[in-house]
Design an enzyme around this catalytic site. Structure first.
Site, PDB file in Angstrom:
ATOM      1  CB  CYS A 154      47.912 116.699   8.877  1.00 22.55           C
ATOM      2  SG  CYS A 154      49.205 117.537   9.844  1.00 22.55           S
ATOM      3  CB  CYS A 195      52.515 117.317  13.605  1.00 23.65           C
ATOM      4  SG  CYS A 195      51.392 118.190  12.471  1.00 23.65           S
ATOM      5  CB  CYS A 251      52.876 115.947   9.765  1.00 27.60           C
ATOM      6  SG  CYS A 251      51.762 114.862  10.677  1.00 27.60           S
ATOM      7  CG  ASP A 278      72.223 113.164  -9.971  1.00 30.26           C
ATOM      8  OD1 ASP A 278      73.030 114.093 -10.174  1.00 30.26           O
ATOM      9  OD2 ASP A 278      71.022 113.335  -9.708  1.00 30.26           O
ATOM     10  CB  CYS A 338      47.538 116.111  13.147  1.00 27.03           C
ATOM     11  SG  CYS A 338      49.101 115.252  12.813  1.00 27.03           S
TER      12      CYS A 338
END
Length: 450
Positions: free
Chosen positions: A209, A228, A206, A356, A231
């Site tokens: 939070c 979430c 989130c 990579d 929150c």
């Protein structure tokens, strides 16, 4: 138009004609020349075109192609940059090749690399931005996903009046406020079911939070109806909705968007997202549903996007892969195949691929071991890395052929035991393979992305 602009356009068009006529190329130099004469040449074209910019990690090319196909059903002049020249000089070259019509709406639908967007929007002011998704991709070039998102938001805010049309199923596009107004497209095709993303999924914290996000529906990776529980952060209300998946296999999909049934001639959930994005653009510009359907149904495969190439009777489906999320979606699509097939995996690690190659270990190659594939070829400049990954995934050594040389790869394809072959390749490997196939007469062109 100023005399300087006239001179810039004349010089650029002349250079373009010479290069195309005698050298069969020149996607960037004409624009570079025009910019030297008049650095503000794009101001002239901005007045003539409604500019739509498509950016994001995966899906840019097909979303752009589908959007162009749809808009062409409604509008006479729809310009795009099919060669993939998405730096400023390449964009100028794209406009130099066009013939805008006066007293009507002309469109330019431009695919822009995430890292290039902020540079391009210094010179041109789009009316609409399309954000497809943000996934981990080429860490050496882009960094982590929030760095990439910051790049495209900074590019968009240089045209603050432009609307951002973004994938509402992606939490990152709802993570920060933007100066641009936003509209959202997404999936709303399944009943709510409490679930969480796979433990190895990026972008599921989130932004408020930092609690782990929960989902009521997941399409793939971190995309879906997120919220979430700590929150209350949640997916925004969708402006454009896919409400039903009617059918999907490895070569096509049918679905319902905003009460209209559409279809595309490519397979996989990830490509349905591309179609949804293109449909959302069309609805934004009030294109009728019957013309959207005609545009989506136009069966023209684009560079490395499930294009089928016949190599001496072998039906080879070429698919570009470049990051774990995209690769896993391709693997899921391949798994829908109703017929037996062989597999070719080509891995390069040049700048355009990302140097990579550790990302291949995050791809679900283990799924291939469960598909009873009779023969596998590992090729490309990093063929040893690819072969090792496939062996660890469970591909039996007696089924695996390994070679760096693409001429040998093509000869080995001819000897494969199945009629159908999937070729998964990174960007420069696609270019190299298509060039070889063009030289041998299996396809026309080779290097063009369009």
């Amino acid at each position: 138009m100023s005399l300087r602009s006239h001179l810039a356009i004349f010089a650029g068009k002349s250079a373009q004609w010479v290069l195309k006529t005698f050298f069969k190329g020149g996607s960037s130099y004409p624009g570079q020349l025009a910019l030297k004469i008049n650095p503000n040449i794009l101001d002239h074209y901005s007045d003539l075109y409604e500019v739509v910019v498509v950016t994001g990690t995966n899906g840019k090319t097909l979303t752009t192609a589908l959007t162009v196909n749809i808009l062409k059903q409604q509008f006479d002049e729809v310009l795009t940059n099919p060669t993939g020249a998405n730096m400023v000089q390449g964009i100028v070259s794209t406009f130099l090749s066009a013939k805008p019509k006066k007293n009507q709406k002309n469109f330019a639908v431009l695919e822009i690399d995430e890292a290039s967007l902020s540079k391009v929007t210094e010179y041109i002011k789009p009316e609409l931005f399309v954000f497809t998704n943000i996934f981990r991709d080429q860490m050496d070039r882009y960094g982590e996903i929030y760095t990439t998102y910051r790049l495209i938001v900074e590019g968009a805010e240089k045209s603050p009046q432009a609307t951002i049309l973004c994938n509402g199923d992606s939490p990152i596009f709802n993570s920060v406020k933007t100066v641009n107004p936003r509209k959202y497209y997404g999936f709303d095709h399944l009943p709510d079911t409490e679930q969480m993303a796979h433990y190895n999924t990026d972008g599921v914290l989130c932004p408020n939070c930092h609690h782990i996000l929960h989902y009521k529906m997941i399409t793939y990776a971190n995309l879906g109806k997120y919220y979430c529980p700590n929150c209350g952060f949640h997916r925004p209300e969708l402006d454009y909705k896919l409400t039903k998946m009617v059918a999907m296999d490895n070569t096509s999909a049918d679905f319902i968007i905003d009460e209209h049934k559409y279809g595309i001639e490519v397979g996989g959930m990830y490509n349905v997202y591309n179609a949804l994005a293109a449909t959302a653009v069309a609805e934004y510009y009030n294109v009728p549903a019957e013309k959207i359907k005609a545009g989506l149904g136009y069966d023209e495969k684009v560079f490395g996007r499930q294009e089928v190439i016949d190599i001496d009777g072998k039906k080879c489906t070429l698919v570009l892969v470049k990051n774990p999320v995209g690769l896993n979606q391709v693997i899921d699509m391949i798994g829908l195949s109703p017929y037996s097939f062989s597999l070719v995996a080509l891995l390069n690690a040049n700048y355009a691929d990302g140097i990579d190659v550790s990302w291949i270990w995050d791809g679900n190659h283990e799924a291939f071991a469960k598909m009873n594939i009779p023969a596998v070829i590992a090729g490309g400049e990093r063929h040893k890395d690819m072969a090792l990954r496939l062996k660890v995934a469970g591909i039996e050594e007696d089924k695996l052929t390994e070679t760096k040389d693409l001429d040998e790869v093509i000869e080995d394809i001819k000897a494969l035991p199945t009629e159908n072959v999937y070729i998964l390749a990174t960007y420069t490997a696609v270019l190299q393979l298509r060039k070889k196939l063009a030289e041998k007469g299996y396809i026309k062109g080779g290097m063009d992305r369009g």
